[in-house]
Structures are given as structure tokens and as C-alpha cells.
Design an enzyme around this catalytic site. Structure first.
Site, short mmCIF file in Angstrom:
data_model
loop_
_atom_site.label_atom_id
_atom_site.label_comp_id
_atom_site.label_asym_id
_atom_site.label_seq_id
_atom_site.Cartn_x
_atom_site.Cartn_y
_atom_site.Cartn_z
N GLU A 19 0.88 -1.16 -0.02
CA GLU A 19 0.08 0.11 0.00
C GLU A 19 1.07 1.09 0.05
O GLU A 19 1.96 1.22 0.78
CB GLU A 19 -0.78 -0.07 1.31
CG GLU A 19 -2.24 0.56 1.00
CD GLU A 19 -3.29 0.19 2.16
OE1 GLU A 19 -3.80 1.20 2.40
OE2 GLU A 19 -3.30 -0.91 2.47
N ASP A 132 9.03 10.50 -9.32
CA ASP A 132 9.08 9.94 -7.96
C ASP A 132 9.86 8.80 -7.72
O ASP A 132 9.62 7.80 -7.38
CB ASP A 132 7.67 9.79 -7.37
CG ASP A 132 7.52 9.40 -5.97
OD1 ASP A 132 8.42 9.81 -5.25
OD2 ASP A 132 6.62 8.96 -5.34
P1 ATP Z 1 3.82 5.69 -3.18
O1 ATP Z 1 2.67 5.91 -2.56
O2 ATP Z 1 4.91 6.92 -2.83
O3 ATP Z 1 3.94 5.45 -4.66
P2 ATP Z 1 4.63 2.86 -3.11
O4 ATP Z 1 5.60 3.14 -4.27
O5 ATP Z 1 5.09 1.99 -1.81
O6 ATP Z 1 4.52 4.53 -2.41
P3 ATP Z 1 2.57 1.98 -4.48
O7 ATP Z 1 3.22 2.21 -5.73
O8 ATP Z 1 1.14 2.00 -4.30
O9 ATP Z 1 3.30 2.62 -3.15
O10 ATP Z 1 2.83 0.39 -4.19
C1 ATP Z 1 2.74 -0.45 -3.03
C2 ATP Z 1 3.62 -1.55 -3.01
O11 ATP Z 1 2.93 -2.59 -3.70
C3 ATP Z 1 5.07 -1.48 -3.42
O12 ATP Z 1 5.82 -0.84 -2.62
C4 ATP Z 1 5.29 -2.98 -3.99
O13 ATP Z 1 5.85 -3.53 -2.62
C5 ATP Z 1 3.97 -3.45 -4.33
N1 ATP Z 1 3.98 -3.40 -5.86
C6 ATP Z 1 3.51 -2.37 -6.59
N2 ATP Z 1 3.60 -2.72 -7.87
C7 ATP Z 1 4.20 -3.94 -7.82
C8 ATP Z 1 3.92 -4.94 -9.13
N3 ATP Z 1 3.92 -4.43 -10.36
N4 ATP Z 1 4.49 -6.20 -8.97
C9 ATP Z 1 4.57 -6.39 -7.43
N5 ATP Z 1 4.35 -5.77 -6.31
C10 ATP Z 1 4.30 -4.33 -6.65
#
Ligand code: ATP
Ligand code: MG
Length: 417
Positions: A19, A132
Site C-alpha cells: 500500500e 518520484d
Molecule cells: P507511493 O505511494 O509513494 O507510490 P509506493 O510506491 O510504496 O509508495 P505503491 O506504488 O502504491 O506505493 O505500491 C505499493 C507496494 O506494492 C509497493 O511498494 C510494492 O511492494 C508493491 N507493488 C507495486 N507494484 C507492484 C508490481 N507490479 N508487482 C509486485 N508488487 C508491486
């Protein structure tokens, strides 16, 4: 009775993978193929108005195909949410690796960094910026290769104003370039390269390059590029980091080049012309037989003959002309030479090559004129090496340059199409 799993489009929704600030990411499984995907769920309310520009940006993201960038497979929407269906990356975040093992060995850091730069550079060449970049957005696949996530997604939470610059502050303070923190607006590419510099520092030091007692103190240090390298920080990449954290970064750096695959060398036009392909002289173009024509038509060739917009992303283009074969070839030759390309012609075949290397080495194209029927010729042009987008640009210019000789159907001539 089996419990039905919730579904989004063709995907069954599974456990939560993570998340972030704006979204929840869940594991998905394709109902038919069983393939795993990651589904990023964003509440529509948290988005700025989904205007035309954002839609364009989403369309661009879908065209991004690079081994080090997470693929956007589909974008779906319900009343409440937007669902971005992503390639599933199973190896976790690079961030966790640093947290668990501390700083990385120099060669390992270099390998990741090279992959990062290749992915970033590719997206920039397609007009997509990240804004980002941080270790949390860098995932690792099963083979320990980098997959950059969230490329282009920041477009959803910010807007480009009339001056073409981005204004809404986004990103994570320590990784964000000072111009992003500034209200002045910033360009996507230098901002991403700045973040790459910070990431390389983090990989090698296990800590951030800029530390401030307060946000304004941190900002001041970033603006003046005030940072220290720990004593055991490798010497090789220091210069590169300083340059990346500089307003005008360049990547022609010795440390970076080690272990990097060389870009395609110029392929010699003469070598190409020595191939069997050109062995026998002939005085007229190859005559296509009915079978050739039918098989081409069945593959969707439209003999009404213009360069079609739908071909623009392909590596090949075809058009027809009623002008003599020699004239067609010499028109293409004049045009290509005028654009600074090198050209060789033999036996109604032509090789066109850029004189300067492009993004993927020299752009090279093979062209052949074939006779479809008496006085109707078909020209086939395909990319043999180089970058597809550069081919597309060439092809678009060529289609304008050859307007007079490309055969137009009656409908087009009478303006009905
Ligand atoms: P931000 O809100 O600043 O973008 P973030 O990058 O941690 O923070 P998300 O991009 O929403 O948040 O992703 C949340 C988490 O989900 C990630 O940190 C990762 O662990 C997992 N995740 C995201 N995309 C994928 C993917 N394509 N395959 C597997 N896991 C993923
Ligand atoms: Mg993310």
C-alpha cells in the site's frame, strides 16, 4: 460451494501486495490464462480531474515496453476506482534489500544503476517522466533485475501548465530535485536524473546524501549540493554522483561504462551489399505472382496504398505507386540523402542507413520495389536495425515527401475518404 473471488475485469483479486500513499496494490490472476498481475487500485476521488492530457499520458504508459520498466497491461475503471493492471514483479523492493543488507557492493550497485538508467532513458525518449523515483519504486524480478514501477503515474496527481512545466509538488523529499520543491515548475528529465543520483548514493552508502535538521535546511543543502561521502564510499562513482546532482547531468562516465554492453556498431553498407541477396543483376523489379498478392492481402495489406497511420508503430511499411520503379527509387534516394542518410541501390533493392548513431545504434532500413501488375509497383520498407521510434519519424517524413508518387485510390482523389 466454492466461494467466488472478487473480480476486476478478467482478473480474480487476491492478497494485498502493498500500500502506498495513493493506492493499494493487489495480486491478480487472469481468469483464463492464470497469469499473475499486480492491480493498482486508485480511488477516483483522489485523482485530479481525469482530463485529456491524463488520458494521453495513460496511453503513453501502455506503449512503454522495456525490460527494466514495469509493464502497464491495461487500465480499467469503475464508478469509484481506476485499476491499473501491471506486470507482476515477484522479487520485492530494492529498498528492502538495502534495509536488510545495508549498502551494496560496488559491482552490484553499478549493475542495478545501469539498468535503472537504461529504463529511465528509454521512458524519457518516449516523453514519459517518473518524478518520484526512489528505491520503493524499484522492484526486483525473479532474476534479480530491476523493474521500475510507477513510471508516468505521477501524471495522475499533477498537471502540466501552459508553459509545459510540471507544477504540483510530488515525490518524496529526500529523492526529489530542488527544482521540484521550488514553485517555479520543473522539467521531468533532469528531475529524474537527480533522483537516480540520490539512488546511486543510497545503494553505495546505505544512507541518504542530504540530511537536514529541518525541511528548509535540507532544501538549502540540496540546492547547494552539499553532501559528504563516507570514507569507505568507492571513489569511482563519486564524480558521477556529483554530476547527477548537478543541474546539467551527463552519463558519459568511465565508472558507469564498466560492464555495459556496447551499443550496436555501424553496420557496413558494403558488407550488406555483398550478401547473396544482391548477387545477380536484374533489369526489372521482382514480379509478384497472384499467390504473393493474395497472401499479402490476407495479412491485411490495403492496396489503396498510402502509408497508414496504424503502421506507424510497426517496423515495416508498404505503399503502392504507378510511377516507374526507377523513379520511385530515385525519389526515395533523393529524399533520404536530403535528410543526411546514406543510400545504396542495387537490383530494385535499396539500403538506407543513418549517418549518425541513434538511440539503438544506426537506423537501417531495407527497401524493395516489386511489380504487382503492369505499371503498379509495391514498395516494401522495413527496419533492419535501430530504434523503432526513429524509424517512425523517418517514415512519417518520407510519407509526406513521397505524396506525389504514392498511388491514391479514387476515393482519396475525390476526397471521399
Ligand atoms: P507511493 O505511494 O509513494 O507510490 P509506493 O510506491 O510504496 O509508495 P505503491 O506504488 O502504491 O506505493 O505500491 C505499493 C507496494 O506494492 C509497493 O511498494 C510494492 O511492494 C508493491 N507493488 C507495486 N507494484 C507492484 C508490481 N507490479 N508487482 C509486485 N508488487 C508491486
Ligand atoms: Mg510505487
Amino acid at each position: 460451494m466454492a466461494v467466488q473471488r472478487p473480480r476486476i475485469g478478467m482478473y480474480e483479486v487476491g492478497r494485498t501486495l502493498g500500500e502506498g500513499r495513493f493506492a493499494k496494490v493487489k495480486l491478480g490472476k487472469h481468469k483464463v490464462t492464470g497469469a499473475s498481475v499486480a492491480i493498482k487500485i486508485i480511488e477516483k476521488d483522489s485523482l485530479q480531474k481525469v482530463d485529456k492530457w491524463v488520458k494521453r499520458e495513460i496511453a503513453c504508459m501502455k506503449l512503454i515496453k522495456h525490460p527494466h520498466v514495469v509493464r502497464v497491461l491495461e487500465v480499467l475503471a469503475s464508478k469509484k476506482n481506476v485499476y491499473i493492471i501491471l506486470e507482476y514483479v515477484e522479487g520485492g523492493e530494492l529498498y528492502d534489500k538495502i534495509v536488510e543488507n545495508g549498502k551494496l557492493d560496488e559491482n552490484e550497485a553499478r549493475r542495478y544503476f545501469q539498468q535503472l538508467i537504461h529504463g529511465v532513458d528509454y521512458c524519457h525518449s518516449r516523453g514519459v517522466y517518473h518524478r518520484d523515483l526512489k528505491p520503493e519504486n524499484i522492484l526486483l524480478d525473479a532474476k534479480d533485475n530491476i523493474k521500475i514501477s510507477d513510471f508516468g503515474l505521477s501524471a495522475l496527481s499533477q498537471q502540466r501548465r501552459d508553459d509545459g512545466l510540471f507544477h504540483t509538488t510530488c515525490g518524496t523529499p529526500s529523492y526529489v530535485a530542488p527544482e521540484v520543491m521550488d514553485e517555479k515548475g520543473y522539467e521531468g528529465a533532469p528531475a529524474d536524473l537527480w533522483s537516480c543520483g540520490v539512488i546511486l548514493y543510497v545503494l553505495l552508502a546505505g544512507s541518504l546524501p542530504f540530511n537536514g535538521s529541518s525541511p528548509s535546511n535540507l532544501y538549502q543543502k540540496m540546492q547547494k549540493s552539499v553532501m559528504d561521502f563516507p570514507p569507505d564510499f568507492p571513489v569511482g562513482p563519486r564524480e558521477l554522483i556529483k554530476r547527477l546532482l548537478d543541474p546539467n547531468p551527463k552519463c558519459e562516465n568511465e565508472w558507469f561504462q564498466v560492464g555495459c554492453k556496447a551499443t550496436t556498431k555501424e553496420d557496413d553498407l558494403d558488407v550488406y551489399f555483398r550478401k547473396d541477396y544482391f548477387m545477380t543483376e536484374c533489369s526489372r523489379p521482382v514480379l509478384m505472382n497472384a499467390f504473393d498478392i493474395i497472401s499479402m492481402l490476407s495479412r491485411g495489406l490495403d492496396l489503396s496504398g498510402l502509408f497508414l497511420e496504424k503502421d506507424a508503430w510497426k517496423k515495416e511499411t508498404k505503399f503502392t505507386s504507378v510511377h516507374p520503379a526507377e523513379e520511385i527509387l530515385s525519389k526515395i534516394e533523393d529524399f533520404a540523402v536530403g535528410l543526411g542518410y546514406k543510400v545504396k541501390i542495387l537490383n530494385f533493392k535499396m539500403r538506407i542507413q543513418s549517418s549518425k548513431p541513434g538511440r539503438k545504434g544506426y537506423l537501417s532500413m531495407a527497401t524493395e520495389v516489386m511489380e504487382v501488375a503492369p505499371s503498379l509497383f509495391m514498395v516494401d520498407m522495413h527496419k533492419t536495425s535501430g530504434d523503432t521510434l526513429e524509424f517512425r519519424d523517418f517514415h512519417q517524413q518520407l510519407s509526406r515527401g513521397l505524396k506525389d508518387i504514392v498511388w491514391k485510390s479514387e476515393e482519396e482523389l475525390t476526397g471521399r475518404s
